[in-house]
Scaffold this active site. Structure first.
Site, PDB file in Angstrom:
ATOM      1  N   HIS A 120       0.808  -1.222   0.000  1.00 44.64           N
ATOM      2  CA  HIS A 120       0.000   0.000   0.000  1.00 44.64           C
ATOM      3  C   HIS A 120       0.839   1.268   0.000  1.00 44.64           C
ATOM      4  O   HIS A 120       0.336   2.343   0.293  1.00 44.64           O
ATOM      5  CB  HIS A 120      -0.961  -0.008   1.197  1.00 44.64           C
ATOM      6  CG  HIS A 120      -1.981  -1.107   1.115  1.00 44.64           C
ATOM      7  ND1 HIS A 120      -2.597  -1.658   2.213  1.00 44.64           N
ATOM      8  CD2 HIS A 120      -2.473  -1.770   0.044  1.00 44.64           C
ATOM      9  CE1 HIS A 120      -3.437  -2.608   1.818  1.00 44.64           C
ATOM     10  NE2 HIS A 120      -3.376  -2.702   0.515  1.00 44.64           N
ATOM     11  N   CYS A 150       4.461  21.640  -3.663  1.00 44.14           N
ATOM     12  CA  CYS A 150       5.755  21.398  -4.293  1.00 44.14           C
ATOM     13  C   CYS A 150       6.576  22.697  -4.330  1.00 44.14           C
ATOM     14  O   CYS A 150       6.059  23.748  -4.717  1.00 44.14           O
ATOM     15  CB  CYS A 150       5.516  20.889  -5.705  1.00 44.14           C
ATOM     16  SG  CYS A 150       6.990  20.646  -6.677  1.00 44.14           S
ATOM     17  N   ASN A 214      -2.494 -13.850  15.130  1.00 48.02           N
ATOM     18  CA  ASN A 214      -3.522 -12.805  15.076  1.00 48.02           C
ATOM     19  C   ASN A 214      -4.396 -12.881  16.316  1.00 48.02           C
ATOM     20  O   ASN A 214      -4.677 -13.962  16.825  1.00 48.02           O
ATOM     21  CB  ASN A 214      -4.377 -12.976  13.811  1.00 48.02           C
ATOM     22  CG  ASN A 214      -5.108 -11.709  13.438  1.00 48.02           C
ATOM     23  OD1 ASN A 214      -4.518 -10.646  13.343  1.00 48.02           O
ATOM     24  ND2 ASN A 214      -6.413 -11.811  13.256  1.00 48.02           N
TER      25      ASN A 214
HETATM   26 ZN    ZN Z   1       5.832  20.020  -8.633  1.00 46.19          ZN
END
Ligand code: ZN
Length: 243
Positions: A120, A150, A214
């Site tokens: 994941h 960014c 588990n």
């Molecule tokens: Zn970027």
């Protein structure tokens, strides 16, 4: 012979162990399974975690997504626990060949494991959705705005984790299949095996040597040669000391 002694003897005989792990592997690091809903979620958030961690929610409610993500998914101070450390030790001994994990916390690598297949994704990997520039977890945490941007182009920096409604990376799935298919012992820990693709993946194990650790029952209990319901770290720590 006790079950624990049998596990030690199985590990001694094995040279291609694969560990398949879920959220229960990290609970001893105090990272709760966000799927196990507690009252706090319903008090604080309007939506269930599965909704807030979905692609459509990310697209439509980006700020709320990051609010939940930073609050409930990120545990930047979490430490590797005895389970992570014991598995890293088994790899150093040459016995364990791969860890296949559903977790995104990066704690196996923190413990020193090298062969980790993250189904994941990982909170440690982040990228700009516009220019694909890569960022680490520190960048996301240090961002003053809720939505990290960014520094190159101002695009949204998202975690490289698989959200609900998104598909799994096929190359990573294939690597997981290959590792499990080649395993002579498959240790499955901290997963109820109901979430896709866990149940499908463990079918690739061919050697009939499945060990389940588990807290609750799973529908694969009858396929396991050994079954434990105690804390994974406590058990693996004692077992690995005796290899
Ligand atoms: Zn970027």
């Amino acid at each position: 012979m006790t079950q624990e002694y049998e596990l030690i003897s199985l590990i001694k005989k094995s040279n291609n162990i694969v560990y398949f792990g879920g959220a229960g592997t990290s609970t001893e690091s105090n990272i709760p399974d966000f799927r196990s809903q507690d009252g706090l979620y319903s008090l604080k958030y309007k939506y269930p975690p599965e909704t807030m961690l979905s692609r459509s929610f990310f697209d439509q409610h980006t700020e709320e997504f990051f609010g939940f993500y930073k609050d409930k998914v990120l545990y930047p101070d979490a430490k590797a626990n005895k389970a992570h450390i014991a598995l890293a030790e088994l790899e150093r001994m040459g016995k364990l060949k791969a860890i296949v994990t559903q977790n995104i916390d990066g704690l196996h690598q923190l413990a020193g494991s090298e062969s980790v297949i993250e189904l994941h994704g990982s909170v440690h990997k982040n990228y700009c959705i516009d220019c694909n520039a890569k960022y680490d977890l520190d960048y996301v945490i240090a961002s003053e705005a809720i939505v990290p941007r960014c520094r190159e182009c101002g695009g949204i920096v998202r975690p490289d984790v698989v959200l609900y409604e998104e598909g799994l990376d096929q190359l990573i799935m294939n690597a997981a299949k290959d590792a499990i298919e080649a395993s002579d012992l498959l240790i499955v820990g901290g997963t109820s095996l109901v979430v896709y693709p866990a149940a499908g993946l463990i079918r690739y194990h061919k050697n009939n040597q499945i060990v389940l650790i588990n807290k609750s029952e799973t529908k694969y209990d009858n396929r396991a040669v050994l079954r434990f319901d105690e804390a994974i770290g406590e058990l693996l720590d004692r077992v690995v000391c005796n290899i």
